[in-house]
Design an enzyme around this catalytic site. Structure first.
Site, PDB file in Angstrom:
ATOM      1  CB  SER A 137      -0.975  -0.120   0.998  1.00  0.00           C
ATOM      2  OG  SER A 137      -1.609   1.046   1.455  1.00  0.00           O
ATOM      3  CE1 TYR A 151       0.492   4.956  -5.785  1.00  0.00           C
ATOM      4  CE2 TYR A 151       0.759   6.285  -3.808  1.00  0.00           C
ATOM      5  CZ  TYR A 151       1.274   5.300  -4.216  1.00  0.00           C
ATOM      6  OH  TYR A 151       2.133   4.369  -3.800  1.00  0.00           O
ATOM      7  CE  LYS A 155      -0.095   2.047  -3.777  1.00  0.00           C
ATOM      8  NZ  LYS A 155       0.322   0.863  -4.215  1.00  0.00           N
TER       9      LYS A 155
HETATM   10  N1  NAP Z   1       8.538   4.299  -3.825  1.00  0.00           N
HETATM   11  C1  NAP Z   1       7.771   4.980  -2.854  1.00  0.00           C
HETATM   12  O1  NAP Z   1       8.073   5.913  -2.213  1.00  0.00           O
HETATM   13  C2  NAP Z   1       6.612   4.055  -2.534  1.00  0.00           C
HETATM   14  C3  NAP Z   1       5.856   4.579  -1.584  1.00  0.00           C
HETATM   15  C4  NAP Z   1       4.568   4.035  -1.112  1.00  0.00           C
HETATM   16  C5  NAP Z   1       4.215   2.833  -1.953  1.00  0.00           C
HETATM   17  N2  NAP Z   1       5.030   2.612  -3.009  1.00  0.00           N
HETATM   18  C6  NAP Z   1       4.281   1.339  -3.651  1.00  0.00           C
HETATM   19  O2  NAP Z   1       5.256   0.326  -3.971  1.00  0.00           O
HETATM   20  C7  NAP Z   1       4.965  -0.445  -5.077  1.00  0.00           C
HETATM   21  C8  NAP Z   1       6.284  -0.371  -5.997  1.00  0.00           C
HETATM   22  O3  NAP Z   1       6.703   0.866  -6.484  1.00  0.00           O
HETATM   23  P1  NAP Z   1       8.238   1.450  -6.603  1.00  0.00           P
HETATM   24  O4  NAP Z   1       8.390   2.443  -5.536  1.00  0.00           O
HETATM   25  O5  NAP Z   1       9.084   0.323  -6.480  1.00  0.00           O
HETATM   26  O6  NAP Z   1       8.346   1.798  -7.949  1.00  0.00           O
HETATM   27  P2  NAP Z   1       8.582   1.589  -9.325  1.00  0.00           P
HETATM   28  O7  NAP Z   1      10.294   1.279  -9.344  1.00  0.00           O
HETATM   29  O8  NAP Z   1       8.177   2.386 -10.393  1.00  0.00           O
HETATM   30  O9  NAP Z   1       8.225   0.036  -9.370  1.00  0.00           O
HETATM   31  C9  NAP Z   1       6.923  -0.267  -9.816  1.00  0.00           C
HETATM   32  C10 NAP Z   1       6.815  -1.417 -10.524  1.00  0.00           C
HETATM   33  O10 NAP Z   1       5.596  -1.724 -11.102  1.00  0.00           O
HETATM   34  C11 NAP Z   1       5.381  -2.150 -12.434  1.00  0.00           C
HETATM   35  N3  NAP Z   1       4.504  -1.994 -12.967  1.00  0.00           N
HETATM   36  C12 NAP Z   1       3.349  -1.120 -13.120  1.00  0.00           C
HETATM   37  N4  NAP Z   1       2.092  -1.160 -13.810  1.00  0.00           N
HETATM   38  C13 NAP Z   1       2.446  -2.653 -13.999  1.00  0.00           C
HETATM   39  C14 NAP Z   1       1.564  -3.475 -14.708  1.00  0.00           C
HETATM   40  N5  NAP Z   1      -0.045  -2.925 -14.883  1.00  0.00           N
HETATM   41  N6  NAP Z   1       1.657  -4.893 -14.452  1.00  0.00           N
HETATM   42  C15 NAP Z   1       2.773  -5.213 -14.043  1.00  0.00           C
HETATM   43  N7  NAP Z   1       3.844  -4.375 -13.626  1.00  0.00           N
HETATM   44  C16 NAP Z   1       3.566  -3.148 -13.533  1.00  0.00           C
HETATM   45  C17 NAP Z   1       6.500  -1.508 -13.107  1.00  0.00           C
HETATM   46  O11 NAP Z   1       6.970  -1.851 -14.315  1.00  0.00           O
HETATM   47  P3  NAP Z   1       7.038  -1.278 -15.647  1.00  0.00           P
HETATM   48  O12 NAP Z   1       8.062  -0.785 -15.922  1.00  0.00           O
HETATM   49  O13 NAP Z   1       6.355  -2.276 -16.747  1.00  0.00           O
HETATM   50  O14 NAP Z   1       6.001  -0.044 -15.442  1.00  0.00           O
HETATM   51  C18 NAP Z   1       7.410  -1.201 -11.996  1.00  0.00           C
HETATM   52  O15 NAP Z   1       8.661  -2.150 -12.169  1.00  0.00           O
HETATM   53  C19 NAP Z   1       3.848   0.586  -5.821  1.00  0.00           C
HETATM   54  O16 NAP Z   1       2.547  -0.179  -5.368  1.00  0.00           O
HETATM   55  C20 NAP Z   1       3.799   1.716  -5.036  1.00  0.00           C
HETATM   56  O17 NAP Z   1       2.580   2.390  -5.256  1.00  0.00           O
HETATM   57  C21 NAP Z   1       5.848   3.184  -3.292  1.00  0.00           C
END
Ligand code: NAP
Length: 280
Positions: A137, A151, A155
Site C-alpha cells: 500500500s 493513488y 491504496k
Molecule cells: N517508492 C515509494 O516511495 C513508494 C511509497 C509507497 C508505496 N509504493 C508502492 O510500492 C510499489 C512499487 O513501486 P516502486 O516504488 O518500487 O516503483 P517502481 O520502481 O516504479 O516499480 C513499480 C513497478 O511496477 C510495475 N508495473 C506498473 N504497472 C504494471 C502493470 N500493469 N503490470 C505489471 N507491472 C506493472 C512497473 O513496471 P513497468 O516498467 O512495466 O511499468 C515497475 O517495475 C507500488 O505499488 C507503489 O505504489 C512506493
C-alpha cells in the site's frame, strides 16, 4: 525446519519489487519474478540469475493473465508461499483536474491488479492450507494527501480488501500483511512512470504545477528498497506476521499522528455517535 519458500512478486523489474526479489534470493528462497516487460525484469535481475529464479510475464491490469501466470509459477516451483502484490504507479494532481479514464486506469493497475492476482493465487494457497500475501500500500493508503486522490483511493481500497479478505482466509492458514511505505528511492516518481492530472481547472492554477511539488522528491527519497526487501523477508519468516507494517521513519512520522488524530476524533464524538441508536 528451514524450508525454502516460493515467492511470487509482481512489478519485479525495479524498485521495491526488485529489492524484494534480491532479498528473498539472498535468504535462500525461490522467486518467481513477474512483470509486463520481461526484458526489463531480466535486465534488473541479471546479476542474481540462478535456478532459484524464474521469470513470468504478467501485466497485473489484465485479468486474463493472472491465472496462467500463477499456473506457470506453480509448474516451475510447485507452490506459492508468498505473493507480493507490488506492481503500481502513481497518478498525481488535483482530483478535479484528473480525467475519469485516468482514475479508472489507476484503479485497473493498483487495485484490480491486486484483485486479479490474489484471486488467482488464493486457490493455490487454500489447497496448500498455507500462504502469505503481502500487499504494498502506501502512506497515501492511510492518510489523505494532497494530489494523491486517485493513488490514495487505490491504496485505501487495497487496505480494505486486505483486512477483509484476511478474516475469510485465515481459516485456511493464509495470512495477509499490508505494507505502508514512506518515500523509497525507486522509479515511482520517474517522469517516465508518473501520470499527471491533465485537465486544467483555472482555480487551481495559482498553486502552480503539481509536478514542481513532486519532482524534487525523485532521487532524494530516504527509503532503501533493498532494505525494505530484507524487512519483508523477516516478516515472511514470522509465525505471526503483522497485519499492517509501516515502512520508514517518514512513514511513521505521518501515520502515527494521523491514527492518533483519528482516535481522538472518534472519541470526541462518542456521545453523538451513541445518540444514533435506539427505538424507531
Ligand atoms: N517508492 C515509494 O516511495 C513508494 C511509497 C509507497 C508505496 N509504493 C508502492 O510500492 C510499489 C512499487 O513501486 P516502486 O516504488 O518500487 O516503483 P517502481 O520502481 O516504479 O516499480 C513499480 C513497478 O511496477 C510495475 N508495473 C506498473 N504497472 C504494471 C502493470 N500493469 N503490470 C505489471 N507491472 C506493472 C512497473 O513496471 P513497468 O516498467 O512495466 O511499468 C515497475 O517495475 C507500488 O505499488 C507503489 O505504489 C512506493
Amino acid at each position: 525446519m528451514n524450508m525454502k519458500k516460493v515467492w511470487f512478486i509482481t512489478g519485479a523489474g525495479s524498485g521495491i519489487g526488485e529489492g524484494t526479489v534480491k532479498a528473498a534470493l539472498k535468504a535462500g528462497d525461490r522467486v518467481v519474478a513477474t512483470g509486463r516487460n520481461l526484458d526489463k525484469v531480466r535486465n534488473a535481475l541479471h546479476d542474481v540469475v540462478s535456478e532459484n529464479l524464474a521469470f513470468v510475464r504478467l501485466d497485473v491490469s489484465d485479468e486474463a493473465q493472472a491465472k496462467p501466470a500463477v499456473e506457470e509459477a506453480v509448474k516451475r516451483f510447485g507452490r506459492i508461499d508468498i505473493l507480493v502484490n507490488n506492481a503500481g504507479y502513481s497518478l498525481l494532481g488535483n482530483f478535479e483536474e484528473m480525467t475519469i479514464a485516468d482514475i479508472e486506469s489507476q484503479f485497473a493497475t493498483n487495485f484490480y491488479g491486486v484483485v486479479y492476482v490474489t484471486r488467482a493465487a488464493l486457490p493455490v494457497m487454500r489447497k496448500q492450507r498455507s500462504g502469505h500475501i503481502i500487499n504494498i500500500s502506501s502512506v497515501a493508503g492511510v492518510v489523505g494527501l494532497k494530489h494523491c486522490t486517485a493513488y490514495g483511493a487505490t491504496k485505501f481500497a487495497v487496505e480494505g480488501l486486505s483486512l477483509s479478505v484476511a478474516t475469510e482466509v485465515e481459516q485456511f492458514g493464509i495470512k495477509i500483511t499490508v505494507v505502508e511505505p514512506g518515500f523509497f528511492r525507486t522509479d515511482l516518481l520517474d517522469e517516465r512512470n508518473i501520470r499527471w492530472a491533465r485537465s486544467p481547472v483555472e482555480d487551481y492554477a495559482h498553486e502552480g504545477d503539481p509536478q514542481s511539488m513532486w519532482s524534487p522528491y525523485h532521487g532524494t527519497q530516504p527509503g532503501n528498497p533493498a532494505k525494505l526487501g530484507d524487512a519483508l523477508v523477516k516478516i515472511a519468516g514470522m509465525e505471526n506476521p503483522p497485519k499492517l507494517f509501516v515502512a520508514g521513519s517518514d512513514a511513521l512520522a505521518m501515520i502515527v499522528p494521523a491514527i492518533e488524530a483519528r482516535l481522538q476524533e472518534t472519541r470526541a464524538h462518542e456521545e453523538l455517535s451513541r445518540s444514533t441508536e435506539g427505538s424507531f
